[in-house]
Scaffold this active site. Structure first.
Site, PDB file in Angstrom:
ATOM      1  N   TYR A 173     -44.133 -26.912  -9.676  1.00  0.00           N
ATOM      2  CA  TYR A 173     -43.576 -27.787 -10.702  1.00  0.00           C
ATOM      3  C   TYR A 173     -43.583 -29.270 -10.345  1.00  0.00           C
ATOM      4  O   TYR A 173     -43.244 -30.101 -11.172  1.00  0.00           O
ATOM      5  CB  TYR A 173     -42.184 -27.280 -11.127  1.00  0.00           C
ATOM      6  CG  TYR A 173     -42.367 -26.095 -12.052  1.00  0.00           C
ATOM      7  CD1 TYR A 173     -42.394 -26.254 -13.427  1.00  0.00           C
ATOM      8  CD2 TYR A 173     -42.641 -24.835 -11.540  1.00  0.00           C
ATOM      9  CE1 TYR A 173     -42.648 -25.190 -14.267  1.00  0.00           C
ATOM     10  CE2 TYR A 173     -42.897 -23.766 -12.371  1.00  0.00           C
ATOM     11  CZ  TYR A 173     -42.897 -23.942 -13.731  1.00  0.00           C
ATOM     12  OH  TYR A 173     -43.164 -22.891 -14.564  1.00  0.00           O
ATOM     13  N   SER A 188     -43.899 -13.222  -9.301  1.00  0.00           N
ATOM     14  CA  SER A 188     -43.977 -14.564  -8.696  1.00  0.00           C
ATOM     15  C   SER A 188     -43.631 -14.490  -7.215  1.00  0.00           C
ATOM     16  O   SER A 188     -44.319 -15.085  -6.377  1.00  0.00           O
ATOM     17  CB  SER A 188     -43.004 -15.536  -9.380  1.00  0.00           C
ATOM     18  OG  SER A 188     -43.340 -15.729 -10.727  1.00  0.00           O
ATOM     19  N   ALA A 236     -47.780 -17.654 -11.129  1.00  0.00           N
ATOM     20  CA  ALA A 236     -46.432 -17.483 -10.577  1.00  0.00           C
ATOM     21  C   ALA A 236     -45.571 -18.688 -10.922  1.00  0.00           C
ATOM     22  O   ALA A 236     -46.053 -19.821 -10.935  1.00  0.00           O
ATOM     23  CB  ALA A 236     -46.529 -17.338  -9.065  1.00  0.00           C
ATOM     24  N   LYS A 237     -44.302 -18.428 -11.190  1.00  0.00           N
ATOM     25  CA  LYS A 237     -43.348 -19.522 -11.394  1.00  0.00           C
ATOM     26  C   LYS A 237     -42.800 -19.874 -10.019  1.00  0.00           C
ATOM     27  O   LYS A 237     -41.702 -19.469  -9.635  1.00  0.00           O
ATOM     28  CB  LYS A 237     -42.229 -19.063 -12.335  1.00  0.00           C
ATOM     29  CG  LYS A 237     -42.344 -19.643 -13.733  1.00  0.00           C
ATOM     30  CD  LYS A 237     -41.218 -19.218 -14.620  1.00  0.00           C
ATOM     31  CE  LYS A 237     -40.269 -20.354 -14.947  1.00  0.00           C
ATOM     32  NZ  LYS A 237     -40.835 -21.441 -15.742  1.00  0.00           N
ATOM     33  N   ILE A 238     -43.633 -20.584  -9.268  1.00  0.00           N
ATOM     34  CA  ILE A 238     -43.261 -20.977  -7.910  1.00  0.00           C
ATOM     35  C   ILE A 238     -42.716 -22.401  -7.966  1.00  0.00           C
ATOM     36  O   ILE A 238     -43.301 -23.273  -8.619  1.00  0.00           O
ATOM     37  CB  ILE A 238     -44.497 -20.849  -6.980  1.00  0.00           C
ATOM     38  CG1 ILE A 238     -44.721 -19.356  -6.667  1.00  0.00           C
ATOM     39  CG2 ILE A 238     -44.314 -21.655  -5.698  1.00  0.00           C
ATOM     40  CD1 ILE A 238     -45.911 -19.048  -5.812  1.00  0.00           C
TER      41      ILE A 238
END
Ligand code: PMP
Length: 305
Positions: free
Chosen positions: A164, A64, A158-160
């Site tokens: 969210y 990420s 990616a856990k950006i």
């Protein structure tokens, strides 16, 4: 409310919980470029404590950050060790671990210049994300009016942090209408994932989940695929539409926080009999056996404290 713990790991050391603060000019706070993970540690059946698939979570954190062009100033080994150290410092035998990579203060333009890349690791006790009853009886989901990100607009693998915003909008929209979780369609109109979970459906004994093209490569999703293979439950990774989901015999969400949560309704249509079906139950039970160390075949997924 998050239960306060003693310590938070910040930029290389453990500091008191109440002192883990940042300046208001923290770049990520304004523009959203940060990377994070959500990891669980479980009390195992033998009274020990183990982090579930720590290595895969750390790998995804680094992926990420790499996708977001953020240079983490620590090695994977250091971050993994820091996760354990933070749990130990807080005497947490079971709980949630949230590593966060963010851009600190310095310049305030969109270009982050040489602002420092900072790292925090927070741990706290966290029970069933959608409630114990959700795991037992299943939840009511609604297709959100917000689409999941297009692959060329946000980096969907990616856990950006900023990604969210989309999830928060969708989740609030459906919760306000009385539902538990948001199902999101991709920009072509196919089911993609939920605000913080991947999705599976079952029809005539065949499991189906969306391909990874534009969704987060969920680690729980991967576990479910492994469970299905072991149990010889046929599985396909294929796009599906919302009406296919309405007509499914069973459906469930997967995620580190949500674990394996059955879906009993989508858009006011009962899924199957409106309660968790046999395939969902079997997969859910296997998942909990694995995370709690009751399955010797997947012991390498557990990192004992
Ligand atoms: N999709 C999204 C958007 C998520 O935020 C998450 C939670 N990390 C997942 C899927 C599930 O991923 P995992 O099983 O690795 O927690």
């Amino acid at each position: 409310m998050v239960e306060k713990m003693d310590k938070i790991w910040m930029d290389g050391k453990l500091i008191p919980w109440g002192e883990a603060n940042v300046h208001i000019l923290t770049h990520t706070l304004h523009y959203g470029l940060g990377a994070f993970e959500g990891i669980r540690c479980y009390k195992t059946h033998d009274g020990k404590s183990a982090i579930f698939r720590l290595r895969e979570h750390i790998d995804r954190l680094f992926d990420s950050a790499h996708i977001g062009d953020l240079q983490i100033p620590y090695s994977k080994k250091e971050i993994a060790e820091a996760c354990k150290e933070t749990l130990r410092a807080n005497q947490l035998k079971e709980g949630y671990i949230r590593p966060l990579i963010f851009i600190g203060e310095g310049v305030m333009g969109v270009h982050p210049g040489k602002n420092p890349i900072r790292v925090a690791i927070i741990t706290w006790p966290w029970g069933a994300y959608l409630g114990e009853e959700a795991l037992e009886k299943g939840i009511r989901a609604k297709v959100s009016s917000y689409n999941r990100h297009h692959v060329n607009v946000m980096m969907t693998k990616a856990k950006i942090s900023g990604n969210y915003v989309n999830s928060v909008l969708a989740k609030r929209e459906v919760v306000r209408m009385g539902y538990d979780e948001a199902v999101m369609l991709d920009t072509e109109g196919y089911v993609s994932e939920a605000s913080g979970e991947n999705i599976f459906m079952v029809k005539n004994g065949v499991l189906k989940t969306t391909p990874l093209t534009s969704v987060l490569p969920g680690i729980t999703r991967d576990c479910v695929i492994t469970i299905a293979k072991t149990k010889r439950i046929p599985l396909v990774e294929e796009r599906f539409t919302r009406d296919e989901l309405y007509a499914a015999h069973e459906a469930f969400f997967t995620g580190t926080a949500a674990e394996v949560t059955p879906i009993r309704e989508v858009d006011d249509r009962k899924i199957g009999e409106g309660k968790p079906g046999p395939v969902t139950r079997e997969i859910q039970a296997s998942y909990f056996d694995i995370v709690k160390g009751r399955n010797p075949d997947t012991r390498e997924w557990l990192d004992y404290l």
